[in-house]
Design a protein around this motif. Structure first.
Motif, PDB file in Angstrom:
ATOM      1  N   GLU A 222       0.840  -1.212   0.000  1.00 18.23           N
ATOM      2  CA  GLU A 222       0.000   0.000   0.000  1.00 18.23           C
ATOM      3  C   GLU A 222       0.872   1.258   0.000  1.00 18.23           C
ATOM      4  O   GLU A 222       0.595   2.224  -0.701  1.00 18.23           O
ATOM      5  N   GLU A 226       1.150   4.338  -2.749  1.00 14.66           N
ATOM      6  CA  GLU A 226       0.931   5.731  -2.332  1.00 14.66           C
ATOM      7  C   GLU A 226       2.097   6.609  -2.796  1.00 14.66           C
ATOM      8  O   GLU A 226       1.905   7.675  -3.386  1.00 14.66           O
ATOM      9  N   ARG A 251      -4.953   0.943  -8.415  1.00 14.47           N
ATOM     10  CA  ARG A 251      -4.261   0.790  -7.131  1.00 14.47           C
ATOM     11  C   ARG A 251      -4.265  -0.687  -6.699  1.00 14.47           C
ATOM     12  O   ARG A 251      -3.225  -1.251  -6.332  1.00 14.47           O
ATOM     13  N   ILE A 255      -1.007  -3.133  -6.310  1.00 11.80           N
ATOM     14  CA  ILE A 255      -0.709  -3.719  -4.990  1.00 11.80           C
ATOM     15  C   ILE A 255      -0.562  -5.243  -5.101  1.00 11.80           C
ATOM     16  O   ILE A 255       0.358  -5.835  -4.516  1.00 11.80           O
TER      17      ILE A 255
END
Ligand SMILES: C[S@@+](CC[C@H](N)C(=O)[O-])C[C@H]1O[C@@H](n2cnc3c(N)ncnc32)[C@H](O)[C@@H]1O
Length: 298
Positions: A222, A226, A251, A255
């Motif tokens: 994560e 970011e 995203r 991930i």
């Protein structure tokens, strides 16, 4: 083909927008890029009274590390973007480095006299210049005879999964146009010999290239996403084309993919940069001063 002014305007807006992300993720970025700065410094023969110019210095590296190694010298940090240099000034103050000054200017039009600097560095800046040949001629002009230019660029995306993973995830939702080979983009200088040819075109001698391994270390998948989505120019630009829902899917995809690089409770994604060094010929043919300090880029 956009004009030089148009390219500079886009770069100015892009990097002003990225400056907050670079400051927020400073420690992770500096740990990842530190080996490249250290390898560049090693080839620059830094002395304790070096007059050094750092081009496209952004948040300050490798210029700040060189200033630390050269307490009686002076380092000028330059960049097209004031917001990036403001971060560099805050980093310098936090590290107690006073022998620096900053100057906003474009790499292809330097406000310095001929033969001013003992050395010039350009870490991950070349690929964004409107005219790389003109910029290299400027670096050669402001170097003293015998002085060295050292730069670094990224090699091809396949060898840089730390960005490729994110870009592959983005490509599942966005049609990514192939970059203009003559326009700014992160991998514009990836071909071996690309920057060496520019150095030789500007009259530099003893030109050499070498590869440097890097590793992006994030606390978690994560956190990897970011930081990439907040500071990598290619990713930030592509993400501006999608809505919130598509962004969430990208995203999730990134991930899942980056989990393959989990190791010892961290995410460790490799990459490869290329360093390029060259020397401005000295009329007498002799080398300049010997080296004084060992290097360490932060
Ligand atoms: C990837 S950052 C590199 C920052 C720093 N050297 C480092 O390695 O951490 C690229 C920098 O190039 C700068 N830049 C883009 N176009 C430029 C130009 N024409 N002249 C000087 N700097 C430029 C950007 O503002 C940005 O700070």
């Amino acid at each position: 083909m956009p004009s030089g002014d148009e390219i500079r305007d886009v770069q100015r807006a892009t990097w002003a927008g990225l400056s907050a992300g670079w400051e927020k993720w400073d420690s992770v970025i500096m740990e990842q890029l530190g080996p490249v700065g250290a390898a560049m410094i090693e080839r620059l023969d830094i002395t304790s009274d070096q007059q050094h110019l750092d081009i496209a210095a952004g948040t300050g590296e490798p210029g700040l590390s060189i200033a630390r190694l050269s307490p009686k010298g002076r380092v000028v940090l330059t960049d097209l973007v004031a917001e990036m240099l403001e971060v560099a000034e805050r980093r310098a103050m936090a590290q107690g480095i006073a022998n620096i000054e900053t100057k906003v200017c474009s790499a292809d039009d330097l406000p310095f006299d001929d033969s001013t600097f003992d050395s010039v560095s350009v870490r991950f800046g070349y690929m964004f210049f409107p005219d790389m040949g003109k910029a290299t001629a400027e670096f050669a002009r402001v170097l003293k005879p015998g002085g060295r230019l050292c730069s670094s660029v990224w090699v091809k995306p396949e060898d840089n999964p730390w960005t490729a993973i994110a870009m592959q995830a983005i490509a599942t939702e966005v049609v990514l146009a192939p970059p203009d080979p003559n326009g700014p983009s992160m991998f514009r200088c990836a071909a071996p010999g690309c920057v060496s040819a520019l150095y030789e075109g500007a009259g530099l001698r003893d030109v050499a290239e070498w590869d440097v391994d890097v590793e992006l270390v994030a606390r978690s998948p994560e956190q990897y996403w970011e930081m990439i989505s907040e500071h990598v120019s290619l990713a930030v630009a592509a993400l501006q084309q999608v809505d919130e829902l598509a962004r969430d899917r990208i995203r999730a995809n990134a991930i899942v993919k980056v989990r393959a690089f989990e190791q010892d409770g961290k995410v460790r994604v490799p990459g490869v940069a290329r360093g390029i060094v060259g020397t401005k010929p000295d009329a007498s043919g002799t080398r300049r001063r010997g080296r004084a300090a060992s290097s360490n880029a932060g």
